[in-house]
Design a protein around this motif. Structure first.
Motif, PDB file in Angstrom:
ATOM      1  N   ALA A 318       0.817  -1.092   0.080  1.00 39.83           N
ATOM      2  CA  ALA A 318       0.155   0.278   0.727  1.00 39.83           C
ATOM      3  C   ALA A 318       0.753   1.390  -0.569  1.00 39.83           C
ATOM      4  O   ALA A 318       2.011   1.540  -0.021  1.00 39.83           O
ATOM      5  CB  ALA A 318      -1.149   0.262   1.501  1.00 39.83           C
ATOM      6  N   ALA A 322      -1.434   5.871   2.979  1.00 41.99           N
ATOM      7  CA  ALA A 322      -3.081   5.142   2.417  1.00 41.99           C
ATOM      8  C   ALA A 322      -3.492   5.139   4.088  1.00 41.99           C
ATOM      9  O   ALA A 322      -4.465   5.105   3.536  1.00 41.99           O
ATOM     10  CB  ALA A 322      -2.725   3.824   1.422  1.00 41.99           C
ATOM     11  N   CYS A 323      -2.693   5.188   5.441  1.00 39.98           N
ATOM     12  CA  CYS A 323      -3.341   4.790   6.495  1.00 39.98           C
ATOM     13  C   CYS A 323      -1.960   5.551   7.286  1.00 39.98           C
ATOM     14  O   CYS A 323      -1.495   5.853   6.853  1.00 39.98           O
ATOM     15  CB  CYS A 323      -3.804   2.801   6.657  1.00 39.98           C
ATOM     16  N   ASN A 401      -3.544  -0.120  -8.663  1.00 38.06           N
ATOM     17  CA  ASN A 401      -3.648  -0.968  -7.378  1.00 38.06           C
ATOM     18  C   ASN A 401      -4.166  -2.284  -8.467  1.00 38.06           C
ATOM     19  O   ASN A 401      -4.538  -2.201  -9.485  1.00 38.06           O
ATOM     20  CB  ASN A 401      -3.712  -0.483  -6.260  1.00 38.06           C
ATOM     21  N   THR A 427      -5.655   1.557  -1.418  1.00 39.24           N
ATOM     22  CA  THR A 427      -6.275   1.803   0.649  1.00 39.24           C
ATOM     23  C   THR A 427      -5.623   0.623   1.465  1.00 39.24           C
ATOM     24  O   THR A 427      -4.830   0.176   1.227  1.00 39.24           O
ATOM     25  CB  THR A 427      -7.886   1.213   0.349  1.00 39.24           C
ATOM     26  N   CYS A 428      -5.454   0.928   2.590  1.00 39.72           N
ATOM     27  CA  CYS A 428      -4.576   0.092   4.195  1.00 39.72           C
ATOM     28  C   CYS A 428      -5.880  -0.806   4.225  1.00 39.72           C
ATOM     29  O   CYS A 428      -7.263  -0.498   3.902  1.00 39.72           O
ATOM     30  CB  CYS A 428      -4.865   1.221   5.264  1.00 39.72           C
TER      31      CYS A 428
END
Length: 440
Positions: A318, A322-323, A401, A427-428
């Motif tokens: 990721a 992303a998080c 992705n 995303t995470c």
């Protein structure tokens, strides 16, 4: 443990006069393997043999109640498959080893046909730390006819080599990771060789470092830069030409620098001590792909005359932002380093290496999901473009992705493909970032 260098590398190197055969070992944390049976160990050994690894270094903590059963299984499998192993006594995990306990282990297991010996028929011994117990090894060496190469990296090499009137026959440096956002250098290796003179140097090679664990015994949550580390470090092995190389590690999942297979039954630590399962489905098998080439090149001084062309790739799953970073720091102030945000030390890129007879006519294609990029080689073998060796490069995630596939072609014909790893997500996956990598 990183090296605390109190000694600057000088402008010249005093080349060791030790005429030991060059050997490559892989560090095994025995405390992680109590669930493994004979079939698992035979699999581990066969994979190590395929990679041309000469022996497993068995890291054992004193007083660990799982040691005995695990060692019996490991030695039996090694004897059956004509493989070698030797001890690294861990003086830090659960405290120092009593001298009598060390002697007991060497006496009982040193007679095994699987125990690794030097060319002079001496039992090879190592440690993880333990410089305060250096004097014990004067008697241990005399009683066991041992060749002793400890890791005393908490001391600078000039001090470590003189402990207990020079009891060590060589030194192992655990310093395998860079400080900051640049590639690792050979400064520490040169300092060791200068301090050792005609004694043996064992050099560490590692592919990655990320840990995020919290239990009653320890709390640790940091990373060191892993981008380009594995292949860079092997190129440095060719420069330094140490007597021995130790790979960190075969199975230290907690610190994400394993090159052995991920077995679910070895991951119990994560259920109780980690906020996320950062090793689950995160294969590092790709980092073994080039080992036969690297090891033969290290031992002979030249690239093998014949080899299979291959490609390997690695990437985090990721983007860094992303998080949340999970409180992970880049670098660790406990080692005298300046801590900084982890994303400063890692690129959002797919890294690839191609083992080729030549790069002439070669193209690199990196596909992430439905997006396809053309890559280039930014690093070529030491002898230059057009020569045999490992060619390296990377492409950015670029907001893409999906499944990652790296293809090497020559004159339009596919030579090799790296694929099958965990997909790259936009995303995470968890509530915090997983800073581990997949290597395929």
């Amino acid at each position: 443990m990183k090296l605390f260098l109190a000694l600057a590398a000088t402008a010249f190197v005093v080349l060791p006069s030790v005429q030991a055969a060059k050997e490559v070992f892989a560090h095994v944390i025995v405390g992680n393997v109590r669930s493994l049976d004979n079939a698992d160990w035979e699999d581990n050994i066969k994979l190590a043999q395929e990679a041309k690894i000469d022996a497993f270094v068995l890291n054992i903590a004193q007083g660990d109640d799982g040691n005995e059963a695990s060692l019996q299984t490991i030695f039996k499998a090694a004897e059956n498959l004509n493989f070698k192993v030797f001890f690294s006594f861990d003086y830090k995990a659960k405290g120092p080893w009593p001298k009598e306990a060390v002697l007991d282990h060497i006496t009982r297991f040193g007679a095994s046909s699987a125990y690794f010996k030097t060319d002079e028929d001496k039992l090879f011994m190592s440690t993880f730390e333990g410089p305060d117990n250096a004097a014990d090894w004067v008697d241990i060496k005399t009683a066991t006819n041992s060749f002793f190469v400890p890791d005393w990296s908490s001391r600078n090499p000039a001090d470590a080599v003189g402990l207990a009137d020079g009891v060590a026959d060589g030194l192992f440096s655990f310093d395998a990771w860079p400080n900051g956002d640049t590639n690792i250098t050979t400064q520490a290796d040169i300092a060791f060789q200068n301090a050792l003179g005609n004694k043996a140097y064992m050099m560490a090679v590692s592919p990655w470092f990320y840990t995020n664990l919290n239990n009653p015994d320890f709390t640790k949550n940091w990373l060191w830069r892993g981008d380009e580390l594995w292949d860079t470090r092997w190129a440095q092995v060719m420069e330094i030409q140490p007597e021995f190389v130790e790979i960190l590690t075969w199975n230290d999942y907690g610190e994400s620098h394993y090159i052995g297979p991920v077995r679910e039954k070895e991951l119990g630590l994560f259920a109780t001590s980690a906020p996320i399962p950062y090793v689950e489905n995160m294969s590092h098998d790709g980092w073994r792909k080039f080992l036969p080439f690297y090891i033969e090149q290290y031992k002979t001084g030249t690239a093998p005359a014949e080899f299979e062309e291959k490609v390997a790739a690695y990437y985090r799953t990721a983007p860094a932002l992303a998080c949340p970073d999970g409180g992970t720091t880049g670098n660790n102030e406990d080692f005298g380093e300046v801590e900084e945000p982890p994303q400063n030390l890692m690129d959002d890129s797919v890294f690839y290496g191609a083992l080729l007879t030549s790069d002439k006519g070669v193209t690199v294609t990196v596909k992430i999901g439905e997006n396809e990029q053309t890559g280039t080689f930014t690093t070529v073998p030491a002898n230059g473009a057009g020569t045999p060796g490992v060619y390296r490069g990377s492409v950015p995630f670029g907001g893409n992705n999906g499944d990652v596939v790296v293809t090497i072609s020559r004159d339009g014909q596919v030579v090799a493909t790296a694929e099958g790893g965990k997909p790259l997500g936009a995303t995470c996956e968890f509530d915090i970032q997983n800073w581990n990598a997949v290597a395929v």
